[in-house]
Design an enzyme around this catalytic site. Structure first.
Site, PDB file in Angstrom:
ATOM      1  N   LYS A  68      98.857   2.975 129.493  1.00  0.00           N
ATOM      2  CA  LYS A  68      97.788   2.537 128.526  1.00  0.00           C
ATOM      3  C   LYS A  68      99.110   1.170 127.538  1.00  0.00           C
ATOM      4  O   LYS A  68     100.195   1.161 127.907  1.00  0.00           O
ATOM      5  CB  LYS A  68      98.288   3.999 127.605  1.00  0.00           C
ATOM      6  CG  LYS A  68      99.202   4.331 127.724  1.00  0.00           C
ATOM      7  CD  LYS A  68      98.930   6.135 126.468  1.00  0.00           C
ATOM      8  CE  LYS A  68      97.913   6.707 126.886  1.00  0.00           C
ATOM      9  NZ  LYS A  68      98.016   8.336 125.847  1.00  0.00           N
ATOM     10  N   LYS A  75      89.284   5.615 130.350  1.00  0.00           N
ATOM     11  CA  LYS A  75      88.707   6.288 128.892  1.00  0.00           C
ATOM     12  C   LYS A  75      88.570   5.101 127.301  1.00  0.00           C
ATOM     13  O   LYS A  75      88.767   4.416 127.275  1.00  0.00           O
ATOM     14  CB  LYS A  75      90.248   6.145 128.626  1.00  0.00           C
ATOM     15  CG  LYS A  75      90.445   8.222 130.426  1.00  0.00           C
ATOM     16  CD  LYS A  75      91.913   8.289 130.535  1.00  0.00           C
ATOM     17  CE  LYS A  75      92.685   9.042 128.713  1.00  0.00           C
ATOM     18  NZ  LYS A  75      93.757   8.923 129.129  1.00  0.00           N
TER      19      LYS A  75
END
EC number: 4.2.3.153
Length: 238
Positions: free
Chosen positions: A27, A85
């Site tokens: 991320k 995600k």
């Protein structure tokens, strides 16, 4: 309960792997709670991660733009992500969120049925106008996702537990499981909060800050010793 650790670069990914993380979650905190990193970073981390470990990629705190998000999902897949995600930030209700997630699911499942699609909501959704957190299980079910997740949208020291108590989190887990899906919980989760999450049946716990030197997700760096301590704790609950 699997331990998901969120590195931002190669160095942190290696620390996460050495510490024993079950899922390496790529991320970029500079772009938000579920900020997206670059395709080449995901690819590099997938290549250095052992084959038996999963690599996750966040697509960002996404807008209500199903086509844009679906293309981003394809980018994550091509880069090697096993988990994809989606932070449902710009979706205001169930229908908008399902529209985004069902298109992501179709995009990926048509070419890679075993890739895990994660619908991620926010425990503090009221602070940013996002879809209500307790809607996420139904959204994941209706959009053909594999996993329903909660995180926090605003990283200001508040944790998941500041917005949803353990009883509410257990309700989230039970409802998700009733649909045959798995759950992930994150949001500045502390070491002492791991056991309560395990005890309510959470399948995956997501951590960055507690795995960083100094415990700060933005200024700290992930260290393998901190990851190993968290992993040992998770394993001790079994």
């Amino acid at each position: 309960m699997l331990l998901l650790i969120s590195p931002i670069n190669r160095e942190e990914a290696l620390e996460s792997i050495e510490g024993g993380a079950d899922i390496v979650d790529v991320k970029n905190p500079k772009e938000g709670s579920l900020g997206a990193n670059f395709p080449w970073v995901i690819k590099e981390i997938r290549e250095l991660t052992p084959e038996d470990k999963l690599v996750s990629a966040t697509l960002g705190d996404v807008p209500y733009k199903p086509g844009t998000v679906s293309l981003a999902a394809m980018g994550a897949h091509v880069s090697g992500a096993n988990y994809i995600k989606v932070g449902l930030y710009g979706t205001k209700n169930h229908d908008e969120a399902v529209e985004v997630m069902s298109n992501v699911s179709k995009t990926i499942k048509d070419i890679s049925p075993n890739t895990t699609i994660v619908a991620a909501g926010y425990a503090d959704a009221h602070r940013v106008g996002a879809v209500e957190p307790m809607e996420i299980p139904k959204i994941a079910r209706d959009a053909n996702c594999d996993l329903a997740m909660l995180d926090t949208a605003v990283k200001d020291g508040h944790t998941l537990f500041d917005y949803l108590d353990l009883e509410k989190l257990e309700e989230f887990v039970k409802e998700t499981h009733s649909y045959g899906l798995k759950t992930a919980l994150a949001g500045s989760v502390k070491k002492e909060q791991l056991k309560p999450l395990n005890d309510i049946g959470c399948d995956v716990v997501g951590i960055r800050g507690a795995a960083c030197v100094g415990g700060d997700r933005n200024t700290g760096k992930i260290h393998h010793d901190a990851v190993a301590e968290l992993k040992e704790l998770c394993d001790s609950f079994e």
